[in-house]
Structure formats: C-alpha cells, structure tokens
Design a protein around this motif. Sequence first.
Motif, mmCIF file in Angstrom:
data_model
loop_
_atom_site.group_PDB
_atom_site.id
_atom_site.type_symbol
_atom_site.label_atom_id
_atom_site.label_comp_id
_atom_site.label_asym_id
_atom_site.label_seq_id
_atom_site.Cartn_x
_atom_site.Cartn_y
_atom_site.Cartn_z
ATOM 1 N N GLY A 1 0.806 -1.215 0.000
ATOM 2 C CA GLY A 1 0.000 0.000 0.000
ATOM 3 C C GLY A 1 0.841 1.268 0.000
ATOM 4 O O GLY A 1 2.020 1.270 0.358
ATOM 5 N N VAL A 2 0.185 2.358 -0.404
ATOM 6 C CA VAL A 2 0.883 3.642 -0.519
ATOM 7 C C VAL A 2 1.171 4.240 0.864
ATOM 8 O O VAL A 2 2.140 4.968 1.050
ATOM 9 N N THR A 3 0.355 3.895 1.861
ATOM 10 C CA THR A 3 0.650 4.339 3.230
ATOM 11 C C THR A 3 2.061 3.901 3.609
ATOM 12 O O THR A 3 2.863 4.690 4.121
ATOM 13 N N ASN A 4 2.363 2.640 3.347
ATOM 14 C CA ASN A 4 3.693 2.114 3.681
ATOM 15 C C ASN A 4 4.789 2.787 2.869
ATOM 16 O O ASN A 4 5.883 3.029 3.369
ATOM 17 N N LEU A 5 4.498 3.054 1.585
ATOM 18 C CA LEU A 5 5.517 3.702 0.746
ATOM 19 C C LEU A 5 5.805 5.121 1.240
ATOM 20 O O LEU A 5 6.956 5.558 1.262
ATOM 21 N N ASN A 6 4.750 5.841 1.647
ATOM 22 C CA ASN A 6 4.964 7.193 2.163
ATOM 23 C C ASN A 6 5.807 7.144 3.432
ATOM 24 O O ASN A 6 6.727 7.943 3.623
#
Length: 249
Positions: A100-105
């Motif tokens: 997910g993008v949460t983790n990437l951020n």
Amino acid sequence: MLSARGARWAKVGYAHGVQNRYDPVKNPQGAVKLENAENSLMHSELAQFIDGLSFDQSCCTYSEGYTGSLRLREAMANHLNAHFAPASAIDAEEITFAAGVTNLNEACALVACNPDADEAIMLGKPVYGAFSLDLCLRTGVDIEYVSVGDREQFTPACVSAFEAGYDAAAARGKKIRALVICNPHNPLGHCYPRETLVGLLQLCARKGIHLISDEIYALSVYGRADRAPEAFTCVFRPSIHPSIHSFIH
Ligand SMILES: Cc1ncc(COP(=O)(O)O)c(C=O)c1O
C-alpha cells in the motif's frame, strides 16, 4: 541525500538466493534453501486453487525478496513506460513494491529524514489528512505545512510559496528534507500542470531536497465547472536534472 538510517539500509541486500534455486525440472542441480519459513508442501495445492496449473509456484515463496518479484516489477515498469510517458525509460530495478501507498509514504519519510534532528517534510494545505500520521507517527519526522494563500495551488506561483515556507522553517532551525505533493490532488481533485512540476523540481534541486509525488490517483481526472480539466502529468515526465531525486507511488 538519504538520512543516516536510509544510507545504512541501502547497504543491506534483501534479495534471497534466487540465482540457483532448486527446481526438479528446470534446475535439478540447484540449491534447496532450508533457511526460509516457506511450506513448499502446499505449493501445488495453492497454485491449483489460485489459477490451475499455469500459476508460477515460485509466487508462493519469498522468491526474489521483499520488494516484489522481477516479473512483477518488470510488468509495472512496462505499465509506467506505456502510460506515464517518463522522460527516460523506467527500469524494473528502480521499482519497489510495498503493501500500500501508506507504507511507501512512511518508507520515504524514513529514508529521507533523520529522527530527532529537527528534520521535516513540507506539505501544501489543504492536503490528505492521513499524511500527518503516515509520514510522522513512527518516523520521528515533523511536517511543515505551507499555505499558498490566495494564489492558485496548482500554478507555478505555488513554487514561491513553498520556497518561502522552506526559508521560514530554516530560520526556525528546521531542516526540510523533502517536499510531498499529491498529484492528482486529494482532496482538491486537480492535477499539477507540467510547468508547475518543473518549477517544483527546480526548487527541490536548488534546496537539495527530495520531491515525493504521491500519484495514487494517477490517470484519473475530474472535470471542473470553470474550465477544462488539467490532464495528469507524472512527475517523471518532465525532463529533469539528474541530481534531482524524486519518488512516485
Ligand atoms: C493521497 C493518498 N495517499 C495514500 C493513500 C493510502 O493508500 P493505501 O490504501 O494504498 O495505503 C490514500 C488513501 O486514501 C490517499 O488518498
């Protein structure tokens, strides 16, 4: 420049020994790895359940490491090259997958900023509210919000607002390490035009900071009541100076 922890982690190799993995047909002389917690007894049943016999059973394993198999990263590189028109072709080795993008951020905040060092990430207002949790909660990083005032948020005029925000933070002893933008924007729903992206990239180059572009809504464009909508432009599309580091996700 990476944070001290980012530079440390960059030296760690995460790839598992894909080079010579045992396969009864394709590589009978290969090595059987006993160190991973993989239950290969179930692979054929899993493959059958998921997609009959065509499913590649190595997808049930840790395979090529935590950042996505080469096949998956190549497919994403092809997708980005076909639909995002980057200035130079994106290579599978430049792509990392996460849950997910949460983790990437969060990962970007971790590798860009040192904790407890008065380091911060700059964001324009209004912005997706969860950035304040995703970028800060576990990373020890602060956010510096910048208001573009009565200027249009998506025109090149926003560049001077971000520059003023950077300078004001520096005067208070805060070191900005990255600018995060959201394109197409959440919550405003609009896209940054190319000339604004170029201005922001040039600002980041001048200040020596990362540009992190959250493009989770890439290729989706909402109509505007007052004018034709701006088409989506990926941050990798403008031809950029090689010293500028930007991440998209
Ligand atoms: C701008 C933006 N970034 C990231 C996320 C979270 O993405 P994910 O669900 O993939 O963690 C959202 C979800 O609403 C979002 O709007």
